[in-house]
Enzyme design. Structure first.
Site, PDB file in Angstrom:
ATOM      1  CD  GLU A  96       0.655  10.847 -13.822  1.00 49.72           C
ATOM      2  OE1 GLU A  96       0.963  10.221 -12.795  1.00 49.72           O
ATOM      3  OE2 GLU A  96       0.348  10.272 -14.882  1.00 49.72           O
ATOM      4  CD1 TRP A 134      -3.132   8.633 -14.027  1.00 51.07           C
ATOM      5  CD2 TRP A 134      -3.907   6.770 -13.064  1.00 51.07           C
ATOM      6  NE1 TRP A 134      -3.193   7.651 -14.989  1.00 51.07           N
ATOM      7  CE2 TRP A 134      -3.657   6.504 -14.429  1.00 51.07           C
ATOM      8  CE3 TRP A 134      -4.399   5.747 -12.246  1.00 51.07           C
ATOM      9  CZ2 TRP A 134      -3.885   5.250 -14.996  1.00 51.07           C
ATOM     10  CZ3 TRP A 134      -4.632   4.505 -12.807  1.00 51.07           C
ATOM     11  CH2 TRP A 134      -4.383   4.253 -14.158  1.00 51.07           C
ATOM     12  CD1 TRP A 150       2.084 -14.089  -3.960  1.00 51.41           C
ATOM     13  CD2 TRP A 150       3.249 -13.469  -5.770  1.00 51.41           C
ATOM     14  NE1 TRP A 150       1.286 -13.256  -4.697  1.00 51.41           N
ATOM     15  CE2 TRP A 150       1.972 -12.857  -5.808  1.00 51.41           C
ATOM     16  CE3 TRP A 150       4.156 -13.222  -6.800  1.00 51.41           C
ATOM     17  CZ2 TRP A 150       1.596 -12.010  -6.854  1.00 51.41           C
ATOM     18  CZ3 TRP A 150       3.777 -12.382  -7.837  1.00 51.41           C
ATOM     19  CH2 TRP A 150       2.507 -11.780  -7.848  1.00 51.41           C
ATOM     20  CG  ASN A 166       5.206   7.718 -11.294  1.00 43.83           C
ATOM     21  OD1 ASN A 166       4.731   7.170 -10.305  1.00 43.83           O
ATOM     22  ND2 ASN A 166       4.656   7.641 -12.482  1.00 43.83           N
ATOM     23  CD1 TRP A 169       0.502  -8.503  -5.284  1.00 44.94           C
ATOM     24  CD2 TRP A 169       0.211  -6.647  -4.089  1.00 44.94           C
ATOM     25  NE1 TRP A 169      -0.775  -8.550  -4.765  1.00 44.94           N
ATOM     26  CE2 TRP A 169      -0.976  -7.418  -4.027  1.00 44.94           C
ATOM     27  CE3 TRP A 169       0.269  -5.438  -3.415  1.00 44.94           C
ATOM     28  CZ2 TRP A 169      -2.092  -7.006  -3.304  1.00 44.94           C
ATOM     29  CZ3 TRP A 169      -0.855  -5.013  -2.692  1.00 44.94           C
ATOM     30  CH2 TRP A 169      -2.021  -5.805  -2.646  1.00 44.94           C
ATOM     31  CD1 TRP A 221       3.684  -0.530  -4.222  1.00 39.84           C
ATOM     32  CD2 TRP A 221       4.584  -2.423  -4.998  1.00 39.84           C
ATOM     33  NE1 TRP A 221       5.039  -0.450  -4.053  1.00 39.84           N
ATOM     34  CE2 TRP A 221       5.620  -1.602  -4.506  1.00 39.84           C
ATOM     35  CE3 TRP A 221       4.909  -3.669  -5.536  1.00 39.84           C
ATOM     36  CZ2 TRP A 221       6.964  -1.991  -4.552  1.00 39.84           C
ATOM     37  CZ3 TRP A 221       6.248  -4.061  -5.565  1.00 39.84           C
ATOM     38  CH2 TRP A 221       7.253  -3.227  -5.088  1.00 39.84           C
TER      39      TRP A 221
END
Length: 479
Positions: free
Chosen positions: A281, A284, A312, A350, A368, A391
């Site tokens: 993590e 990441w 959208w 998370n 988004w 996102w």
């Protein structure tokens, strides 16, 4: 040649230990001042009760106290750092300003302006890597390219660390603390929240640990649990995460110290799979920082340009759906409880960040970027690179993203990760009468058991079909 005096500018590194810029300034200078600037170009846009400002304010008080104990002091300014730093450097007569890198586009532009102003005045500007283990171009593919898929990046990251563990060496401060500039007499008081234009938030009520000491307590509390992190991290009603994300954001901890500690645990072989997953993590986090640095267009656009062609939902209906999502009124308990957690505490688990993001994008069909902006305003730990990366992962438009045809079902996610509804009941007490089975889809239960809860704003199966049609514009032909 040693500098007569220098100034260390604290930003996303609110600590007085294992601090690269402070260490380098102390090594290079006879006298070192320290400053923090409450940046009005950021603060002026925030609500008057903002937990992040509270957190910074408390953390700065601890930094000031630590510097005083070491014989120095912290100068605090309130304004635009592009003017404040140059002005203070001139007033103090320092020869150089030291700081640690910030990788966000606006911050990089700010630092470039400050550097130019200082250099025009005959002063130097030095910046160092501190908030990550590897940055920018330090982890590249075998052909010298920038990674866009996480797993090969992680493998290269781990290989590079194994080849050069010296990158984890601490930058000690105390042996050189005698070079800290002593405080003036009398020393000015730190500005209050009121003087900064803010009011206390509910940070203290939430008992969120602040500053260096808060980060240390959280990490020590997490270490006995780290072996189970790989499983526990997915269940929002379980104490699984480290809860250190806000401390990563504001640099009240040393990432080098954390990685050193985790590697030591792994060497001793008593940390299960959890330590490796937690380290992943952290990687990441660096992966997303690297992506933002090399691809700054992701701030406003899709990492994969084809996804900018998606149409959208817009108009009054979309606005109403977005408001329902923001306020936790979608009729899907796990989504609503997660949004209420965010609104009330500034934190979101998370797993729930993925669930709520996927719901907004793929159940409600909303851009988004609207959700990203909402999280940016409300998350205590908001970090541009990680928030944007997360996102875009959910929208399938980012690097190494969730495939567009994999759409989280909010009911099955609820059944799997909050099976007994403990998390849901914490934030939606109006559902407490429902059974563990009914609580995940209240519209299927007798209405008299949940009369104050909302019907679902969309039906997932129908929304999924609309999403697959919406994403047809980016669908690749079969090989």
């Amino acid at each position: 040649m040693k500098l007569t005096s220098s100034l260390v500018w604290l930003r996303r590194d609110l600590r007085v230990f294992d601090h690269v810029a402070l260490h380098q300034a102390l090594m290079a200078s006879e006298k070192v001042y320290c400053v923090f600037v409450y940046d009005t170009t950021i603060l002026d846009a925030l609500p008057r009760r903002d937990r992040r400002v509270d957190f910074i304010h408390a953390s700065i008080a601890e930094v000031a106290s630590e510097l005083t104990q070491l014989g120095g002091h912290l100068i605090v300014r309130h304004g635009d750092p592009q003017q404040e730093i140059a002005s203070l450097a001139a007033a103090l007569g320092v020869q150089a300003v030291f700081c640690n890198h910030d990788y966000e586009p606006q911050a990089m532009a700010r630092d470039a302006t400050v550097a130019q102003t200082l250099e025009a005045d005959g002063r130097q500007f030095y910046s160092y890597k501190d908030q990550v283990i590897f940055e920018r171009d330090e982890v590249l593919s075998q052909t010298g390219g920038v990674f866009s898929v996480f797993t090969p990046y992680k493998n290269a990251w781990l290989k590079k660390l194994a080849a050069d563990p010296s990158v984890l060496a601490p930058y000690n401060i105390e042996p050189h603390a005698a070079r800290l500039a002593p405080p003036p007499s009398p020393a000015p008081a730190l500005p209050t929240l009121t003087e900064l234009g803010f009011e206390p938030s509910n940070l203290a009520e939430l008992k969120i640990p602040t500053g260096m000491s808060g980060a240390a307590r959280l990490f020590e509390d997490f270490l006995p649990r780290i072996a189970d992190y790989n499983v526990a991290r997915d269940f929002p009603a379980v104490k699984g995460p480290s809860y250190l994300s806000i401390h990563f954001r504001f640099g009240t901890l040393s990432v080098r110290h954390l990685v050193r500690t985790v590697l030591d645990l792994q060497e001793r072989g008593n940390c299960g799979e959890g330590a490796a997953v937690w380290l992943s993590e952290l990687i990441w986090r660096e992966f997303y920082a690297m992506i933002l640095y090399h691809h700054p267009h992701v701030v406003d656009s899709a990492f994969k340009p084809a996804y900018d062609a998606i149409e959208w939902e817009t108009g009054a209906k979309a606005d109403a759906l977005f408001t329902a999502w923001c306020e936790g009124r979608t009729g899907y308990p796990l989504v609503d409880a997660a949004m209420l957690q965010l609104n009330q505490t500034g934190y979101m688990h998370n797993r729930l960040r993925m669930v709520t993001a996927c719901f907004l994008i793929k159940d409600l069909g909303i851009d988004w970027r609207r959700g990203e902006a909402y999280f940016a305003l409300h998350l205590n730990d908001f970090d541009l690179a990680s928030n944007n990366g997360g996102w875009q992962w959910a929208s399938s438009s980012g690097c190494d993203a969730q495939p567009y045809f994999r759409i989280f079902n909010p009911v099955t996610q609820s059944q799997k990760f909050d099976a007994q509804g403990k998390f849901i009941r914490r934030y939606l007490p109006q559902l407490k009468q429902l059974s563990d089975k009914e609580i995940h889809a209240p519209w299927e239960a007798p209405r008299m058991l949940a009369p104050d809860y909302w019907p679902p704003v969309v039906m997932h199966d129908e929304a999924r079909k609309l999403t697959l049609a919406r994403y047809e514009v980016v669908k690749k032909p079969a090989a």
